[in-house]
Design a protein around this motif. Sequence first.
Motif, short mmCIF file in Angstrom:
data_model
loop_
_atom_site.label_atom_id
_atom_site.label_comp_id
_atom_site.label_asym_id
_atom_site.label_seq_id
_atom_site.Cartn_x
_atom_site.Cartn_y
_atom_site.Cartn_z
N SER A 39 10.18 -0.41 -4.66
CA SER A 39 10.43 -1.74 -4.11
C SER A 39 10.64 -2.71 -5.27
O SER A 39 9.81 -2.76 -6.20
CB SER A 39 9.23 -2.16 -3.27
N LEU A 41 10.68 -6.31 -6.54
CA LEU A 41 10.25 -7.66 -6.15
C LEU A 41 10.69 -8.68 -7.20
O LEU A 41 9.89 -9.46 -7.70
CB LEU A 41 8.73 -7.70 -5.98
N THR A 71 7.66 -2.72 0.36
CA THR A 71 6.54 -2.70 -0.59
C THR A 71 5.44 -1.78 -0.10
O THR A 71 4.82 -1.06 -0.88
CB THR A 71 5.99 -4.13 -0.75
N ILE A 77 6.52 -0.24 -7.69
CA ILE A 77 7.07 -1.57 -7.44
C ILE A 77 7.43 -2.21 -8.78
O ILE A 77 6.79 -1.95 -9.80
CB ILE A 77 6.09 -2.49 -6.68
N GLN A 89 1.80 -11.20 -5.51
CA GLN A 89 2.59 -10.07 -5.01
C GLN A 89 1.88 -8.74 -5.23
O GLN A 89 2.05 -7.79 -4.47
CB GLN A 89 3.96 -10.05 -5.72
N THR A 98 3.12 0.23 -11.13
CA THR A 98 3.80 -1.06 -11.28
C THR A 98 4.61 -1.10 -12.57
O THR A 98 4.12 -0.75 -13.64
CB THR A 98 2.77 -2.20 -11.33
#
Lengths: 345, 172
Positions: A39, A41, A71, A77, A89, A98
């Motif tokens: 995802s 972001l 997400t 992400i 977030q 991440t």
Amino acid sequence: MFYKNCFYDYLLNYALTLVKIIFVESCNKLDLPISINISILLVDAIDKKRVEFALKMFNKHRGVDWVLSSTKEADVIIVSIDDPDSDNQLEGLSDKTTITYGKPQVNYPWHVSPEGGALEIMSVFSDIYTFLKNKRSSLPKKTANSFDELLSFFGRIRLHNRVLVKFSEDIVFIANNMDYTVEFLKPKNLSINEYISILKSVDFEASTYSLNDIPDDCVSTKFDAFIFYWHLAHEIEIDDAGEKENQRVYKLKTWPALTLVNHQEHDLKISALMSKGIFDIYTISGKARCQIEDVYKYILSCISVDFVDATGNSISHRKRSLNGNNKRSSLLTQVLQKLNFLKQE
Amino acid sequence: MKFVFTGCVGSGKTEAIKTVSDIPVISTEAIPTDYLSKKTTTVALDYGELHLSKNNKLELYGTPGQRRFSYMWEILSKGASGFIILVNHQRENPLDDLDMYLENFSKYINNNLVVGITHTEDVIRITKELTMYSEHLKKYNFSAAVLPVDARRACNVITLLQALTLSIEEKL
């Protein structure tokens, strides 16, 4: 706009060249493609495009899937560390890998900077890909939690009058189909819920043994079989059934004793439906207006005590059932609404 | 709409209606002249209601248990949409009791039936006992729900009524 387009063209050529040189060779070393949900972001549209482009390149040349996802479903992400909302977030997403986009951060192992370009992005993707692949291969595999396998297990128990069942080394029970009981042998002084949680933790990998294997000096606790299997089936996460099982049809022989266990309205609906005809899983789910998994759980707990029979596939039954009359009497609907209301009070 | 509770003396018919009724139950209780372990018994009927909407209600009738009051069985059965037979599992021959009510009510039941097995609190192997009742019903070509019930517990009685309602609905 003109500058943006120029930037994209430049980026495209730059990345294509790099991919050809670097990745075609290095990626061949990685085997067994896996799919990774990602995802992105990133608020900045150009940054986002750059990452998406790098992903596409990676997929194309590796033959694997980095799949853009929500997400919630994402394995990975990408957040912009320069974005003041990035901390918000990341809240509740500590289990995800991440990648930070922006200035290097000590707390995050994976990082790409805007200056690094496509080479850096894809290099990070490659590392994460290897990391996740290794992580996944080390995870224990579920072995017996698909509906097909559980059905087969419960069916095997039913075939014998008395059968000793072992879950790992600690959980042993005798399923007695003569008097519909489940008798546990060791460990001592555990409640039914504690037994069930242990069974759940060993992932329902069960084996059947002969009764000669009964340990000496055992302490036993007896449960009504239906009550036990109902609780057990509702504790297990059940994966989807194979095509073969989905085509099978089921016949109710005896109503399950729902007053003895926690149940939902759909359990009563399934029972009422099945007492009037023979149906497959999908038809039951559709007509009783409930989830497939609820039907699986109902069927498993009933089949273990011989309340439901799994019969061969019958296309004529399926056709007939699908053409069933769906009329609902408004008065009966009112009765059901009232009874549901009383139950919830 | 009307549901009828029937079953032998002491099976819990009056108690079941009292447990769920929206109104105080109208009962015709009298001191029994025959030897019974209970202080009073229903001689004509019990009546309770569940209010569904402004114009609709579910009427719950309880029949007397004794055969000598069987004239009331016919009167109460007329126009009934569903039947609940309660069987006291602690009685000497509960299947004989079930037989008597199935035979007497069969012309009204039209397969709109559930069977509640009461007084099962001390039975560990209830699953086996339920199978016995279900098999017995098949002799009469009934495919009714057989559920253990504590007539004092509203959730049990409601589940029984839900099972009956859903069984009727499924036939529409």
